[in-house]
Scaffold this motif. Sequence first.
Motif, PDB file in Angstrom:
ATOM      1  N   ALA A  79      -2.104   4.770   6.665  1.00 21.65           N
ATOM      2  CA  ALA A  79      -1.096   3.716   6.737  1.00 21.65           C
ATOM      3  C   ALA A  79      -1.183   2.987   8.075  1.00 21.65           C
ATOM      4  CB  ALA A  79       0.299   4.303   6.530  1.00 21.65           C
ATOM      5  N   GLN A  80      -1.350   3.739   9.152  1.00 22.04           N
ATOM      6  CA  GLN A  80      -1.418   3.122  10.481  1.00 22.04           C
ATOM      7  C   GLN A  80      -2.670   2.262  10.629  1.00 22.04           C
ATOM      8  OE1 GLN A  80       1.133   3.367  12.922  1.00 22.04           O
ATOM      9  NE2 GLN A  80      -0.040   1.573  13.543  1.00 22.04           N
ATOM     10  N   LEU A  81      -3.792   2.709  10.087  1.00 19.05           N
ATOM     11  CA  LEU A  81      -5.010   1.899  10.127  1.00 19.05           C
ATOM     12  C   LEU A  81      -4.824   0.590   9.364  1.00 19.05           C
ATOM     13  CD1 LEU A  81      -7.720   4.667   9.646  1.00 19.05           C
ATOM     14  CD2 LEU A  81      -7.287   3.337  11.717  1.00 19.05           C
ATOM     15  N   ALA A  82      -4.146   0.650   8.225  1.00 12.60           N
ATOM     16  CA  ALA A  82      -3.868  -0.562   7.446  1.00 12.60           C
ATOM     17  C   ALA A  82      -2.957  -1.494   8.228  1.00 12.60           C
ATOM     18  CB  ALA A  82      -3.245  -0.187   6.108  1.00 12.60           C
ATOM     19  N   VAL A  83      -1.917  -0.952   8.830  1.00 16.49           N
ATOM     20  CA  VAL A  83      -0.984  -1.758   9.616  1.00 16.49           C
ATOM     21  C   VAL A  83      -1.698  -2.405  10.797  1.00 16.49           C
ATOM     22  CG1 VAL A  83       0.981  -1.564  11.196  1.00 16.49           C
ATOM     23  CG2 VAL A  83       1.125  -0.604   8.910  1.00 16.49           C
ATOM     24  N   ASP A  84      -2.536  -1.649  11.483  1.00 16.90           N
ATOM     25  CA  ASP A  84      -3.269  -2.195  12.625  1.00 16.90           C
ATOM     26  C   ASP A  84      -4.183  -3.344  12.195  1.00 16.90           C
ATOM     27  OD1 ASP A  84      -2.021  -0.361  14.268  1.00 16.90           O
ATOM     28  OD2 ASP A  84      -3.753   0.978  14.397  1.00 16.90           O
ATOM     29  N   THR A  85      -4.855  -3.176  11.073  1.00 12.55           N
ATOM     30  CA  THR A  85      -5.746  -4.220  10.569  1.00 12.55           C
ATOM     31  C   THR A  85      -4.957  -5.470  10.206  1.00 12.55           C
ATOM     32  OG1 THR A  85      -7.311  -2.589   9.727  1.00 12.55           O
ATOM     33  CG2 THR A  85      -7.451  -4.800   8.802  1.00 12.55           C
ATOM     34  N   LEU A  86      -3.876  -5.299   9.473  1.00 11.46           N
ATOM     35  CA  LEU A  86      -3.069  -6.444   9.064  1.00 11.46           C
ATOM     36  C   LEU A  86      -2.414  -7.119  10.271  1.00 11.46           C
ATOM     37  CD1 LEU A  86      -1.440  -4.981   5.825  1.00 11.46           C
ATOM     38  CD2 LEU A  86      -3.340  -6.614   5.986  1.00 11.46           C
ATOM     39  N   PRO A 120       3.488   7.693   2.917  1.00 11.22           N
ATOM     40  CA  PRO A 120       3.714   6.502   3.738  1.00 11.22           C
ATOM     41  C   PRO A 120       3.428   5.227   2.940  1.00 11.22           C
ATOM     42  CG  PRO A 120       2.256   8.061   4.843  1.00 11.22           C
ATOM     43  CD  PRO A 120       2.434   8.545   3.448  1.00 11.22           C
ATOM     44  N   GLU A 121       4.275   4.233   3.133  1.00 10.95           N
ATOM     45  CA  GLU A 121       4.121   2.956   2.451  1.00 10.95           C
ATOM     46  C   GLU A 121       4.010   1.846   3.485  1.00 10.95           C
ATOM     47  OE1 GLU A 121       7.600   2.574   0.022  1.00 10.95           O
ATOM     48  OE2 GLU A 121       6.958   4.148  -1.365  1.00 10.95           O
ATOM     49  N   VAL A 122       3.122   0.891   3.231  1.00 10.57           N
ATOM     50  CA  VAL A 122       2.966  -0.271   4.103  1.00 10.57           C
ATOM     51  C   VAL A 122       3.596  -1.466   3.396  1.00 10.57           C
ATOM     52  CG1 VAL A 122       1.324  -1.804   5.247  1.00 10.57           C
ATOM     53  CG2 VAL A 122       0.849   0.646   5.124  1.00 10.57           C
ATOM     54  N   TRP A 123       4.504  -2.126   4.096  1.00 10.35           N
ATOM     55  CA  TRP A 123       5.208  -3.286   3.580  1.00 10.35           C
ATOM     56  C   TRP A 123       4.948  -4.482   4.487  1.00 10.35           C
ATOM     57  CZ3 TRP A 123       9.268  -3.257  -0.344  1.00 10.35           C
ATOM     58  CH2 TRP A 123       9.394  -2.027  -1.004  1.00 10.35           C
ATOM     59  N   VAL A 124       4.832  -5.676   3.902  1.00 17.56           N
ATOM     60  CA  VAL A 124       4.709  -6.908   4.689  1.00 17.56           C
ATOM     61  C   VAL A 124       6.074  -7.589   4.728  1.00 17.56           C
ATOM     62  CG1 VAL A 124       2.256  -7.272   4.276  1.00 17.56           C
ATOM     63  CG2 VAL A 124       3.899  -8.251   2.710  1.00 17.56           C
ATOM     64  N   ASP A 125       6.392  -8.195   5.870  1.00 23.18           N
ATOM     65  CA  ASP A 125       7.673  -8.889   6.048  1.00 23.18           C
ATOM     66  C   ASP A 125       7.787 -10.121   5.161  1.00 23.18           C
ATOM     67  OD1 ASP A 125       9.195  -7.426   7.761  1.00 23.18           O
ATOM     68  OD2 ASP A 125       8.878  -8.704   9.508  1.00 23.18           O
ATOM     69  N   ASP A 126       6.738 -10.935   5.179  1.00 25.22           N
ATOM     70  CA  ASP A 126       6.745 -12.229   4.499  1.00 25.22           C
ATOM     71  C   ASP A 126       6.129 -12.089   3.111  1.00 25.22           C
ATOM     72  OD1 ASP A 126       6.634 -14.879   3.743  1.00 25.22           O
ATOM     73  OD2 ASP A 126       5.349 -15.509   5.406  1.00 25.22           O
ATOM     74  N   ASP A 127       6.928 -12.343   2.084  1.00 20.06           N
ATOM     75  CA  ASP A 127       6.438 -12.228   0.705  1.00 20.06           C
ATOM     76  C   ASP A 127       5.205 -13.105   0.466  1.00 20.06           C
ATOM     77  OD1 ASP A 127       8.635 -10.630   0.404  1.00 20.06           O
ATOM     78  OD2 ASP A 127       9.639 -11.877  -1.092  1.00 20.06           O
ATOM     79  N   ALA A 128       5.113 -14.224   1.166  1.00 15.02           N
ATOM     80  CA  ALA A 128       3.979 -15.138   0.993  1.00 15.02           C
ATOM     81  C   ALA A 128       2.673 -14.536   1.497  1.00 15.02           C
ATOM     82  CB  ALA A 128       4.262 -16.456   1.706  1.00 15.02           C
ATOM     83  N   GLN A 129       2.740 -13.489   2.317  1.00 11.67           N
ATOM     84  CA  GLN A 129       1.543 -12.835   2.861  1.00 11.67           C
ATOM     85  C   GLN A 129       1.054 -11.677   1.994  1.00 11.67           C
ATOM     86  OE1 GLN A 129      -0.298 -13.667   5.415  1.00 11.67           O
ATOM     87  NE2 GLN A 129       0.967 -15.254   6.311  1.00 11.67           N
ATOM     88  N   LEU A 188       0.829  -1.201   0.000  1.00 15.01           N
ATOM     89  CA  LEU A 188       0.000   0.000   0.000  1.00 15.01           C
ATOM     90  C   LEU A 188       0.862   1.249   0.000  1.00 15.01           C
ATOM     91  CD1 LEU A 188      -2.887   1.313   0.427  1.00 15.01           C
ATOM     92  CD2 LEU A 188      -2.386   1.219   2.865  1.00 15.01           C
ATOM     93  N   ILE A 189       0.479   2.223  -0.823  1.00  5.76           N
ATOM     94  CA  ILE A 189       0.995   3.592  -0.717  1.00  5.76           C
ATOM     95  C   ILE A 189      -0.188   4.388  -0.192  1.00  5.76           C
ATOM     96  CG2 ILE A 189       1.900   5.615  -1.912  1.00  5.76           C
ATOM     97  CD1 ILE A 189       3.093   3.717  -3.987  1.00  5.76           C
ATOM     98  N   ALA A 190      -0.079   4.869   1.029  1.00  5.14           N
ATOM     99  CA  ALA A 190      -1.202   5.521   1.697  1.00  5.14           C
ATOM    100  C   ALA A 190      -1.173   7.030   1.472  1.00  5.14           C
ATOM    101  CB  ALA A 190      -1.151   5.225   3.193  1.00  5.14           C
TER     102      ALA A 190
END
Length: 102
Positions: A13-20, A48-57, A5-7
Amino acid sequence: MKRVLIAPTLLDAQLAVDTLSSLGIVTHIFNANAAGALGEVPFMQVQPEVWVDDDAQEARARGVLAGLRNALPRNEKTCAHCGELNPGNFLSCWKCGRALPD
C-alpha cells in the motif's frame, strides 16, 4: 474519495501511495493499523486500502497501478569488476559497489 487498491500488505500500500504521490495524486491509506485485529474481524476488512482524494483521478491512479503490476523485470546486469549478477534496476554492484553498465 475512491478506493483504487486493496493491498496484500501495508508495504504494498505504501509503495502504491508513494508512486501515486510522485505523480501529484493525493492519496490516503485506510486500515494501516488494522492488522492487529486479524482474527477478530474478517481478513478482508483489515487489509490496507489505498484511496484517492479526487474522484476524477481514479482512472489515472488505476492505470498507473496496473502498469506497476504488469511491469516486466529488467534484465540482470553483470558487474565488469567482480562478475556478480545484479538486478537490472541496480546502478551499482551489490557485492563490490562499483558502477554497473547501463
